[in-house]
Structures are given as structure tokens and as C-alpha cells.
Design an enzyme around this catalytic site. Sequence first.
Site, PDB file in Angstrom:
ATOM      1  N   SER A   1       7.427 -11.610  -1.293  1.00 28.01           N
ATOM      2  CA  SER A   1       6.116 -11.903  -0.710  1.00 28.01           C
ATOM      3  C   SER A   1       6.154 -13.258  -0.022  1.00 28.01           C
ATOM      4  O   SER A   1       6.670 -14.231  -0.571  1.00 28.01           O
ATOM      5  CB  SER A   1       5.026 -11.919  -1.788  1.00 28.01           C
TER       6      SER A   1
ATOM      7  N   CYS B   1       0.822  -1.213   0.000  1.00 24.79           N
ATOM      8  CA  CYS B   1       0.000   0.000   0.000  1.00 24.79           C
ATOM      9  C   CYS B   1       0.856   1.263   0.000  1.00 24.79           C
ATOM     10  O   CYS B   1       0.330   2.371   0.135  1.00 24.79           O
ATOM     11  CB  CYS B   1      -0.903   0.022   1.239  1.00 24.79           C
ATOM     12  N   ASP B   2       2.179   1.105  -0.147  1.00 29.19           N
ATOM     13  CA  ASP B   2       3.092   2.231   0.060  1.00 29.19           C
ATOM     14  C   ASP B   2       3.230   3.167  -1.131  1.00 29.19           C
ATOM     15  O   ASP B   2       3.898   4.197  -1.049  1.00 29.19           O
ATOM     16  CB  ASP B   2       4.472   1.734   0.477  1.00 29.19           C
TER      17      ASP B   2
ATOM     18  N   HIS C   1      -4.407  -4.346  -2.295  1.00 28.97           N
ATOM     19  CA  HIS C   1      -4.785  -3.931  -0.938  1.00 28.97           C
ATOM     20  C   HIS C   1      -4.880  -2.420  -0.800  1.00 28.97           C
ATOM     21  O   HIS C   1      -4.953  -1.902   0.307  1.00 28.97           O
ATOM     22  CB  HIS C   1      -3.808  -4.512   0.084  1.00 28.97           C
TER      23      HIS C   1
ATOM     24  N   ASN D   1      12.774 -14.982  -2.230  1.00 27.39           N
ATOM     25  CA  ASN D   1      12.407 -14.736  -0.839  1.00 27.39           C
ATOM     26  C   ASN D   1      13.427 -15.412   0.062  1.00 27.39           C
ATOM     27  O   ASN D   1      13.917 -16.496  -0.261  1.00 27.39           O
ATOM     28  CB  ASN D   1      11.002 -15.262  -0.535  1.00 27.39           C
TER      29      ASN D   1
ATOM     30  N   CYS E   1     -13.735   9.551  -4.301  1.00 30.85           N
ATOM     31  CA  CYS E   1     -15.147   9.894  -4.098  1.00 30.85           C
ATOM     32  C   CYS E   1     -15.962   8.853  -4.834  1.00 30.85           C
ATOM     33  O   CYS E   1     -15.946   8.786  -6.069  1.00 30.85           O
ATOM     34  CB  CYS E   1     -15.448  11.287  -4.642  1.00 30.85           C
TER      35      CYS E   1
END
Length: 351
Positions: free
Chosen positions: A269, A169-170, A187, A297, A195
Site C-alpha cells: 500500500s 476491491c478485487d 473500499h 513496499n 439490498c
Amino acid sequence: MAAGGPSRSERKAAERVRRLREEQQRERLRQVSRILRKAAAERSAEEGRLLAESEDLVTELQGRSRRREGLKRRQEEVCDDPEELRRKVRELAGAVRNAKYLVVYTGAGISTAASIPDYRGPNGVWTLLQKGRSVSAADLSEAEPTLTHMSIARLHEQKLVQHVVSQNCDGLHLRSGLPRTAISELHGNMYIEVCTACTPNREYVRVFDVTERTALHRHQTGRACHKCGAQLRDTIVHFGERGTLGQPLNWEAATQAASKADTILCLGSSLKVLKKYPRLWCMTKPPSRRPKLYIVNLQWTPKDDWAALKLHGKCDDVMQLLMDELGLEIPPYSRWCLRCDCSLVAPAGSG
């Protein structure tokens, strides 16, 4: 009291017997546990007899121990040695060159180099909270795209990556210059408020975090749409919520990209959340027709057994090697040269 039923004193006596048996069982469990912690050669004959008489408890405790050890191993970070990592990156570079439709899935691990904490690493948010330790807040508005973000943007520019699906979300993918159409932020984005009363939804891209007053099931930001006056809301999808906004979630593009993909590259992730989205893994296709999966990872992921290749390394290290192998320069980040649609950007003080 029903005729023939136990009296009050009989019920109390039965309850005392039940509690006594439970306490005896707990004490037996503690004894067996202490004995099992000893080496076999150090156990007395009496302790050996107790273990032999407590097969069920021994099996239960050994099962618990195996599960704890398995969980501990999954949380450990593993690094490939430099030569092994380079060999794997050469294989990954071949897959990138040969891919007809490459989709990149990204998680919190690609942003740690920007001083944004991940979630399940040794110093991740969930890991620290589970240990009862506090988590310091960072000013994410000052964070800049990492080498990995900039590499992905260049790979898309070179038409080697077709789409990016992110759990983050950054907003760093957009700051890297990746076009809005090329990313699905599943996310949400903490710098975008919308709006929903306007048709189509009117977006406001801010230079500050719009989620200061929002939370689970409380999404109004306290600002109003300058066009219609309705309350603005954030775009964040919390645990337990289902994302319904078209943008910036862009689920339609994510699903289409997954259906076209012949190669998926997962960067940073844990895949513990993404694995719950079957549409992203083409699970309705037979195994031979599913995309080839490449995972970068440091920790175990639930998709490791499905992967054509697992690279144990930091995302920035792997992407630097990959870009070198592909002969591509990583563009420097400039906060003044974002390729965004400026018609979407509302002044920070408006509304």
C-alpha cells in the site's frame, strides 16, 4: 462612471501596462530558468549579473526543482539487495512471533502478481493516466489469490494475524479462504451487491463483477432482490464518497482491531489513502503506546518515518521468505474450497 474615476482609455492603457509587465516577468522567468540549467562554469558574466538581479526568481525556480526531484525520487522503486532483504525478513519474523495482536493492512501491491494493476507504481493506473496513456481493462473474475493472499490466510489460521484491513476491491482475500469476520474491505468488494431495503441488509456474493453499470454516486446494479424486489446496489466506495455500509466495509472491526493492535504490517500500500484514516493509526495514543509499524513496499510511503522497519521488496518475495522463516507452508489456492458462508451466495442469474 463615478466622478473623478479613470476614463475608459485610461483603464485600457493601465491594462496594457499590466499585461506588458506580466509578459516581461514571464520572459525573465524563462531566461533565468535557461541559465540555471547551465553549469556555473558555462555561464557568461551577463548571465551571472541577471541571476544576481533575480534572487526571488532563482529561489522560486530552485524550490520548484527540489520539489520535482523529491516527487521523482518518491515514485522510484527501490529494491533491497537479497542479503539485506533476508536480514530484514528475519527481524520481521521475530516481530510476527512476538506480536500479541497483529493487524495487516493491504493495498493494490499485493495483487499485481495476479495481473491486477496497482495505482501508483511505474505502470500503475494513476501513473499511466497522468502521463496521458491508456489503461487496459482486465477480467478480474479470472484472477486468483497470490502467494501473499494465501500466506496471510495461513497466518490468520495459525492465529499469528488477527485481522486484515484492505483497500482492495478485487475479492481475492475472500477467495484465499480468509473468513469474512477477519477482514474489513474498506473500499468495498466488486463481487458483492446488497439490498439495503432488507433488514439486515441482504448480500449477494457473485462470481462476476457487479459494478459494470455503476459509478460515482450511481450504485444501483440493475438487478433486484429476490426477497423483496428492491434494487440492489454495489458496495464500492469511490473517491469523494463516505462508506456507510456495515459489510463488507466492516469499519467497526477495523477500528477495534487498530485499537487492540501492538503491531501493524502494511503490504503493498502507498498509504496515501490509509493515512487519512486516523482511527487506523491510534493517533490519539501517545507515541510510545502506538503499534509498531512494518512496511513492505518498493516505493516511498508517507508513514516511512514512523516505521520500525521498511522492507523494499515485492510482497510475494517478502512473504515467501517470511513463511520460510516461520516454518509455515503456504497453502495452494483451490477455487472449489473457499471457506465462505454459502447461505450468502445467490445464483448469478437470480434477481
